[in-house]
Design an enzyme around this catalytic site. Structure first.
Site, PDB file in Angstrom:
ATOM      1  N   ASP A  67     -36.836 -12.566   1.254  1.00 53.97           N
ATOM      2  CA  ASP A  67     -36.065 -13.428   1.559  1.00 53.97           C
ATOM      3  C   ASP A  67     -36.921 -14.732   1.912  1.00 53.97           C
ATOM      4  O   ASP A  67     -37.827 -14.755   2.727  1.00 53.97           O
ATOM      5  CB  ASP A  67     -35.494 -13.190   2.707  1.00 53.97           C
ATOM      6  CG  ASP A  67     -34.241 -14.323   3.214  1.00 53.97           C
ATOM      7  OD1 ASP A  67     -34.564 -15.332   2.943  1.00 53.97           O
ATOM      8  OD2 ASP A  67     -33.554 -13.914   4.259  1.00 53.97           O
ATOM      9  N   TYR A  98     -39.236  -0.393  17.880  1.00 55.60           N
ATOM     10  CA  TYR A  98     -38.370  -0.688  17.004  1.00 55.60           C
ATOM     11  C   TYR A  98     -38.821  -1.950  15.855  1.00 55.60           C
ATOM     12  O   TYR A  98     -39.239  -2.835  16.513  1.00 55.60           O
ATOM     13  CB  TYR A  98     -36.913  -1.307  17.694  1.00 55.60           C
ATOM     14  CG  TYR A  98     -35.936  -1.778  16.750  1.00 55.60           C
ATOM     15  CD1 TYR A  98     -35.424  -0.560  15.701  1.00 55.60           C
ATOM     16  CD2 TYR A  98     -35.480  -3.091  16.605  1.00 55.60           C
ATOM     17  CE1 TYR A  98     -34.487  -0.938  14.570  1.00 55.60           C
ATOM     18  CE2 TYR A  98     -34.573  -3.273  15.395  1.00 55.60           C
ATOM     19  CZ  TYR A  98     -34.163  -2.277  14.640  1.00 55.60           C
ATOM     20  OH  TYR A  98     -33.123  -2.609  13.678  1.00 55.60           O
ATOM     21  N   LYS A 120     -34.671  -5.084  10.854  1.00 58.34           N
ATOM     22  CA  LYS A 120     -34.047  -4.649   9.455  1.00 58.34           C
ATOM     23  C   LYS A 120     -34.904  -5.405   8.347  1.00 58.34           C
ATOM     24  O   LYS A 120     -35.843  -6.228   8.504  1.00 58.34           O
ATOM     25  CB  LYS A 120     -32.742  -5.761   9.456  1.00 58.34           C
ATOM     26  CG  LYS A 120     -31.941  -5.384  10.704  1.00 58.34           C
ATOM     27  CD  LYS A 120     -31.378  -3.896  10.304  1.00 58.34           C
ATOM     28  CE  LYS A 120     -30.520  -3.352  11.539  1.00 58.34           C
ATOM     29  NZ  LYS A 120     -31.293  -3.246  12.930  1.00 58.34           N
TER      30      LYS A 120
HETATM   31  P1  13P Z   1     -30.889 -11.869   6.277  1.00 57.48           P
HETATM   32  O1  13P Z   1     -31.731 -10.670   6.851  1.00 57.48           O
HETATM   33  O2  13P Z   1     -30.163 -11.436   4.985  1.00 57.48           O
HETATM   34  O3  13P Z   1     -31.658 -13.092   6.089  1.00 57.48           O
HETATM   35  O4  13P Z   1     -29.945 -12.102   7.372  1.00 57.48           O
HETATM   36  C1  13P Z   1     -30.104 -12.548   8.601  1.00 57.48           C
HETATM   37  C2  13P Z   1     -29.043 -12.782   9.450  1.00 57.48           C
HETATM   38  O5  13P Z   1     -28.994 -13.045  10.351  1.00 57.48           O
HETATM   39  C3  13P Z   1     -27.558 -12.887   8.922  1.00 57.48           C
HETATM   40  O6  13P Z   1     -26.600 -13.055   9.816  1.00 57.48           O
HETATM   41 MG    MG Z   2     -31.987 -14.645   5.248  1.00 61.06          MG
HETATM   42 MG    MG Z   3     -31.205 -10.919   3.220  1.00 63.86          MG
END
Ligand code: 13P
Ligand code: MG
Ligand code: MG
Ligand code: 13P
Length: 371
Positions: free
Chosen positions: A10, A227, A230
């Site tokens: 990203d 942790y 994501k």
């Molecule tokens: P991404 O991990 O896709 O950048 O999304 C982050 C986010 O906080 C969306 O609410």
């Molecule tokens: Mg993003």
């Molecule tokens: Mg993303």
């Protein structure tokens, strides 16, 4: 031998975290075209799932090759420059401490790579997801490679009747273990049923030892003992013959499951299979999306892509995902929509706790009555 590398990052969202600006795709294409001209790559395809830029590349350099990885990194850096010019959201988000988007846990690109001898016919399916994490592949990979109710071939095809070997990583303890399916499916499920800690890294044929699937978990496995957040993941799956048929590989996504990573990386939501065109998470920054690009490899050339979820037979899954989204959204700031505190990307808990420190009293203390 052919290497298929999928490297993603990203490097800036448009608008917010919703989707990809076409200039970033064009910049990446120009870079990879140059690398193809210089014979580093055999072929490539650039696409996006939500705000994640996906570089799909074939070459003969093997996995974890420095030149290929540098190409991907430089491409992300070039795309970041464009993202900064356009002031896209979170420009350079996944490139080590380059920019701040309210989330310091994004550390680097995600990688899924496999090297193999190209078969007489080599169908490959590349899954890419946004607003979720690497553990999202656990259930679909289990269904594809170990569940006879999903994959008819496990019962009726001699080529896959012997089952598959699952390599599972423990991102907390920084260890890995392999399980044989079907013999050890109960043990396997005990672990991969906790997808924020245990993630299926790869799957091998028990018959030939060949690799059938690989997912992007590397980045997460680097930071042990806490942790790690994501990481919108990718997964490569080879299909047909000694592997499940294309339709068997896609079938798990006909039943949307609940994954983590929605809104601020801190909510559970349904994983909705969509066409590439519809992979633009907008409602509450979601719901989480998965797309699938199908290719036939021909001497390393990527013949395709076919947009595999661009099919009305996945309409019921999309409708169901939206119903699940509706039910979860009703929970607002309550679990299980919001993730448990220890798994949240964002949390105001330490600050709020500090503010209220002096107000926590022993349970048996009488309630103060004076104003
Ligand atoms: P991404 O991990 O896709 O950048 O999304 C982050 C986010 O906080 C969306 O609410
Ligand atoms: Mg993003
Ligand atoms: Mg993303
Ligand atoms: P064909 O007979 O069309 O090759 O299909 C075989 C198969 O595996 C379909 O799932």
């Amino acid at each position: 031998m052919i290497t298929l590398s999928v490297i993603k990052a990203d490097i800036g969202g448009y608008v917010g975290h919703a989707t990809m600006h076409p200039e970033l795709i064009a910049t990446a294409q120009a870079n990879l075209e140059r690398a193809k001209g210089e014979s580093l790559l055999i072929d490539y395809h650039v696409t996006a799932c939500g705000d994640d830029l996906e570089l799909i590349m074939t070459h003969q350099q093997g996995t974890a090759d420095q030149k290929v990885h540098r190409l991907a990194w430089d491409t992300f850096v070039d795309c970041t420059a464009v993202a900064k010019k356009l002031k896209l959201y979170g420009a350079g988000q996944d490139l080590l401490a380059d920019a701040f988007s309210g989330n310091v846990k994004g550390m680097g690109p995600g990688v899924a790579e496999m090297e193999f001898e190209e078969r007489k016919s080599e169908p490959v399916l590349i899954f890419m997801a946004d607003k979720t994490s690497a553990g999202a592949w656990n259930m679909p990979l289990y269904r594809m490679f170990a569940d006879p109710f999903n994959t008819a071939g496990l019962v009726i095809s001699e080529a896959i009747h012997q089952g598959f070997r699952f390599e599972v990583i423990d991102v907390l303890e920084h260890k890995k273990i392999t399980f044989e399916a079907p013999a050890e499916i109960y043990d396997l499920l005990l672990f991969i049923g906790s997808p924020s800690r245990f993630m299926v890294k790869s799957v091998y044929s028990r018959d030939t030892g060949e690799i059938g699937a690989v997912s992007s978990t590397d980045r997460l496995s680097l930071i042990a003992g806490k942790y790690v957040g994501k990481d919108d993941p990718v997964c490569i799956v080879r299909a047909q013959n000694q592997f499940p048929a294309v339709g068997e590989v896609l079938e798990p996504f006909s039943q949307p499951m609940i994954v983590e990573g929605w809104m601020r990386g801190s909510h559970n939501g349904p994983l909705m299979p969509t066409s590439v065109k519809q992979a633009n998470p907008s409602r509450f920054d979601g719901p989480p999306r998965v797309i699938c690009a199908g290719f036939q490899l021909a001497n390393g050339k990527l013949v395709g892509p076919v947009d595999m979820f661009d099919d009305p037979s996945f309409d019921p899954a999309r409708a169901q995902a939206n119903q699940i989204a509706e039910v979860l959204r009703r929970h607002g700031p309550f679990e299980p929509h919001r993730l448990p505190l220890n798994e949240m990307e964002y949390t105001t808990m330490p600050a709020v706790m500090k503010k209220l420190e002096g107000r926590f009293a022993p349970l048996d203390e009488p309630v103060a009555v004076k104003a």
